[in-house]
Design an enzyme around this catalytic site. Structure first.
Site, mmCIF file in Angstrom:
data_model
loop_
_atom_site.group_PDB
_atom_site.id
_atom_site.type_symbol
_atom_site.label_atom_id
_atom_site.label_comp_id
_atom_site.label_asym_id
_atom_site.label_seq_id
_atom_site.Cartn_x
_atom_site.Cartn_y
_atom_site.Cartn_z
ATOM 1 N N HIS A 109 47.007 -91.343 22.068
ATOM 2 C CA HIS A 109 46.045 -90.035 22.165
ATOM 3 C C HIS A 109 45.849 -88.656 21.048
ATOM 4 O O HIS A 109 44.925 -88.267 21.084
ATOM 5 C CB HIS A 109 45.431 -89.940 23.321
ATOM 6 C CG HIS A 109 45.265 -91.746 24.060
ATOM 7 N ND1 HIS A 109 45.555 -92.609 24.641
ATOM 8 C CD2 HIS A 109 43.735 -92.448 23.388
ATOM 9 C CE1 HIS A 109 44.658 -93.241 24.589
ATOM 10 N NE2 HIS A 109 43.853 -93.094 24.114
ATOM 11 N N GLU A 126 42.571 -105.512 26.062
ATOM 12 C CA GLU A 126 43.818 -104.605 25.997
ATOM 13 C C GLU A 126 44.638 -105.387 26.266
ATOM 14 O O GLU A 126 45.729 -104.504 26.165
ATOM 15 C CB GLU A 126 43.641 -102.860 26.076
ATOM 16 C CG GLU A 126 41.604 -102.154 25.606
ATOM 17 C CD GLU A 126 41.846 -101.198 26.566
ATOM 18 O OE1 GLU A 126 41.984 -99.628 25.704
ATOM 19 O OE2 GLU A 126 41.145 -100.917 27.634
ATOM 20 N N ASP A 172 46.552 -100.201 22.681
ATOM 21 C CA ASP A 172 47.164 -101.216 23.823
ATOM 22 C C ASP A 172 47.441 -101.986 23.791
ATOM 23 O O ASP A 172 48.589 -102.637 24.414
ATOM 24 C CB ASP A 172 45.138 -100.141 25.213
ATOM 25 C CG ASP A 172 46.105 -99.344 25.890
ATOM 26 O OD1 ASP A 172 47.250 -98.880 25.704
ATOM 27 O OD2 ASP A 172 44.394 -99.291 25.684
ATOM 28 N N CYS A 197 37.883 -102.030 18.126
ATOM 29 C CA CYS A 197 37.936 -100.675 18.209
ATOM 30 C C CYS A 197 39.383 -99.761 18.413
ATOM 31 O O CYS A 197 39.196 -98.769 18.478
ATOM 32 C CB CYS A 197 37.160 -99.490 19.956
ATOM 33 S SG CYS A 197 37.617 -100.206 20.907
HETATM 34 C C1 PEP Z 1 42.602 -98.892 22.495
HETATM 35 O O1 PEP Z 1 43.441 -99.809 23.362
HETATM 36 O O2 PEP Z 1 42.543 -99.801 21.169
HETATM 37 C C2 PEP Z 1 41.681 -98.433 22.173
HETATM 38 C C3 PEP Z 1 40.627 -97.998 22.087
HETATM 39 O O3 PEP Z 1 41.722 -97.299 23.382
HETATM 40 P P1 PEP Z 1 42.453 -96.291 23.657
HETATM 41 O O4 PEP Z 1 43.081 -95.647 22.036
HETATM 42 O O5 PEP Z 1 41.271 -95.093 23.925
HETATM 43 O O6 PEP Z 1 43.259 -96.616 24.233
HETATM 44 MG MG MG Z 2 43.021 -98.088 25.355
#
Ligand code: PEP
Ligand code: MG
Length: 601
Positions: A196, A440, A464, A511
């Site tokens: 993140h 995910e 994920d 996403c």
């Molecule tokens: C993902 O896991 O691809 C996602 C978009 O969520 P995050 O990156 O916030 O875990």
């Molecule tokens: Mg995620």
């Protein structure tokens, strides 16, 4: 000062090139032990104040934790927290730490660590089993105090010139707290492209690299100059004049390339055979909504609400959240805004409220699990605020970290009960919210057919999905070599999920970071996703990639990639299509090193 022109291959985690002097942030080595570092005598008072602040924060956290768990735990177990509280305020311990700061001129971190280790060892060597155990308590409390010493303020840049932050780690909240007008970029030891911290770096348009060896991080000082190349993952220390000039030129050419792509922003993101893909953006703040227009995107595919709350000492109440969501939806107009409910856990544990001590946080009470099974209060507050704000725009609500159909059924019950409350209070609210789940986990992908009967859309979180499928911690640079979204196993799971969406007549987007990788987009288009959501800065490039593709060819390529034995082969197949259909773009990407480093996989 390190020798000149030292050139290292590390990991690219946020694109762009930065050239500048170092701003070192020293806390702990990767082993968790703070670095022994001396401070100037003038800094003694500052270190004492930091210690005081950390003690205060730790005391508050432990008290809050005690209140929260006292109903669930036995009196004896709550007593452990009381013992920890006593340790936090133990005068003898504190005097020893202060003495080390004053007399030895050590940092607060090292003084604390050294004192705690000294006491812990004394207890550990005792015969009495009960007293022996106290060593564990001392280390536990000292760890918490150390974490609280690493407050976001610490990495704020108070120098006048622009600098590159160099640190062992940066937490997501520390990254969010950086002033992107003053910081040129950062180089860290721990992290990877999908942690993140990296996601935030990209959304703040800060070039960044990770995987820098600890010895280098610990030796770099404010005198050293760095080049970080967030395209190819190179780190150059104290470059000579020629190298520096060539990188400055490359930085300008990359900017020119992206500026030129931006001119296409009014063009539809459709393939040469007329199939349109929705291009959406991932955002983490209200201000970023303006990027919808700048990028020419059709909506927000992912709003990470947990980022909205970083830096707060408590999660905002319903009214404040309502105001934020209303503003977001109003600013977005008719464009859909996909709001993800809080995804706390994993590497996003550094918010004071959610600090937890799980052994495997990525496999722990994260996302929807935390909401349903521990913090229903927060979940309901967020849903109330969202449902009320939903009447002001085009809201879609989605839920993270789903791994079972039962969770979705439970979520739907909570929504119904919140709606009933709002109706009883005679408030205005969204009666038929559009809801979706993030895919995910492999379990969610494999159960997509059942999940699809319960929701209006899927959003595939590949960051994920790759982590949980490949069994690698997405923030661990040591296993980053296994992070392969093009792996046929991942493509097969995406394909299952897309088929389930098509069968249930719901839409499906991606996403995760994969949606913004030019060499992987042909595969996603070919697999049949409807929407790609990404950092706003990636939209122009991905629009260009889509406009170069034919759906028919992309489908054939995706089918071939799924049959490949490994990620290197499937990536090669995808790149070959890009090279054949969009040779100019392929060449430009190679020149900017957007793809060459990955091709070597
Ligand atoms: C993902 O896991 O691809 C996602 C978009 O969520 P995050 O990156 O916030 O875990
Ligand atoms: Mg995620």
């Amino acid at each position: 000062m390190l020798s000149s022109n030292l050139n290292l291959q590390v990991l690219a985690i946020s694109p762009g090139i930065a050239v500048g002097r170092v701003q070192p942030v020293r806390r702990k080595s990767s082993s968790g032990v703070p670095v022994l570092q001396e401070i100037a005598p003038a800094m003694v008072e500052n270190e004492l104040a930091r210690l005081e602040q950390s003690i205060r924060t730790t005391r508050n956290q432990l008290q809050a934790l005690k209140e929260r768990v006292s109903e669930k735990l036995k009196t004896d177990d709550v007593g452990i927290l009381d013992a920890h509280l006593l340790l936090v305020d133990d005068l003898a311990l504190r005097r020893e730490v202060e003495q080390r700061i004053r007399e030895k001129h050590w940092t607060a971190e090292y003084s604390l660590y050294d004192t705690a280790e000294h006491f812990a060892r004394v207890f550990a060597n005792m015969q009495d089993e009960y007293l022996k155990e106290r060593a564990v308590d001392i280390r536990d409390v000292s760890d918490r105090l150390l974490r609280n010493l690493s407050a976001p303020e610490e990495v704020k840049d108070d120098r006048d010139d622009h600098r590159i932050i160099v640190a062992n780690t940066l937490t997501p909240s520390e990254t969010a707290g950086l002033d992107s007008n003053k910081i040129l970029g950062f180089a860290i030891e721990t992290g990877s492209a999908t942690c993140h911290t990296a996601i935030l770096a990209r959304s703040m348009r800060l070039p960044a690299v990770a995987g820098v060896p600890a010895e280098i991080i610990n030796t770099l000082s404010a005198e050293d100059k760095l080049i970080i190349d967030g395209f190819s993952g190179r780190l150059i220390i104290n470059p000579d004049a020629r190298t520096e000039e060539s990188y400055r030129l490359r930085a300008r050419s990359a900017v020119a390339f992206y500026n030129q792509l931006e001119q296409d922003k009014k063009l539809r993101p459709e393939t040469t055979d007329g199939f349109e893909i929705e291009l959406a953006i991932n955002v983490g703040s209200v201000e970023q909504i303006s990027e919808l227009k700048t990028a020419g995107a059709s909506g927000v595919g992912l709003l990470r609400t947990e980022f909205l709350f970083f830096g707060e000492n408590s999660v905002p109440d319903e009214e404040s959240q309502f105001e934020v969501y209303r503003k977001l939806l109003t600013l977005a107009g008719d464009a859909p805004v996909t709001v993800r409910t809080m995804d706390i856990g994993g590497d996003k544990l550094d918010n004071n409220i959610f600090r937890s001590s799980e052994a495997n946080p990525f496999l722990g009470l994260r996302g929807i699990r935390l909401c349903l099974y521990e913090r229903m209060d927060l979940f309901k507050t967020q849903l109330r605020a969202l449902l009320r704000a939903g009447v002001f725009g085009n809201l879609r609500i989605m839920f993270p970290m789903v791994s079972s159909v039962l969770e979705v059924l439970e979520v739907k019950k909570v929504i119904a009960s919140v709606q009933q409350e709002l109706a009883d209070e005679k408030r205005e609210f969204l009666r038929k919210p559009v809801i979706g789940v993030m895919i995910e986990t492999p379990a969610a992908a494999l159960m997509a057919d059942e999940l699809g009967k319960l929701v209006d859309f899927f959003s595939i979180g590949t960051n994920d999905l790759v982590q949980y499928t490949m069994a690698i911690d997405r923030g661990n640079e040591r296993v980053a070599y296994l992070y392969k979204p093009a792996h046929p196993a991942i493509l097969k799971l995406i394909s299952l999920c897309v088929a389930a969406a098509h069968k249930n007549n719901i839409y499906v987007g991606v996403c995760g970071q994969m949606a913004s990788e030019p060499e992987l987009v042909p595969l996603l288009v070919g697999l049949g996703v409807h929407e790609l959501s990404m950092d706003p800065g990636a939209v122009p490039l991905i629009r260009r990639v889509i406009r170069g593709l034919s759906l028919f060819e992309a489908q054939r390529t995706a089918a071939e990639a799924m049959m490949c034995p490994n990620a290197a082969e499937s990536l090669r197949v995808s790149l070959a299509l890009l090279k054949r259909l969009a040779p100019d773009l392929f060449e430009a990407l190679q020149k900017n090193e957007n793809i060459t480093s990955k091709e070597k996989i």
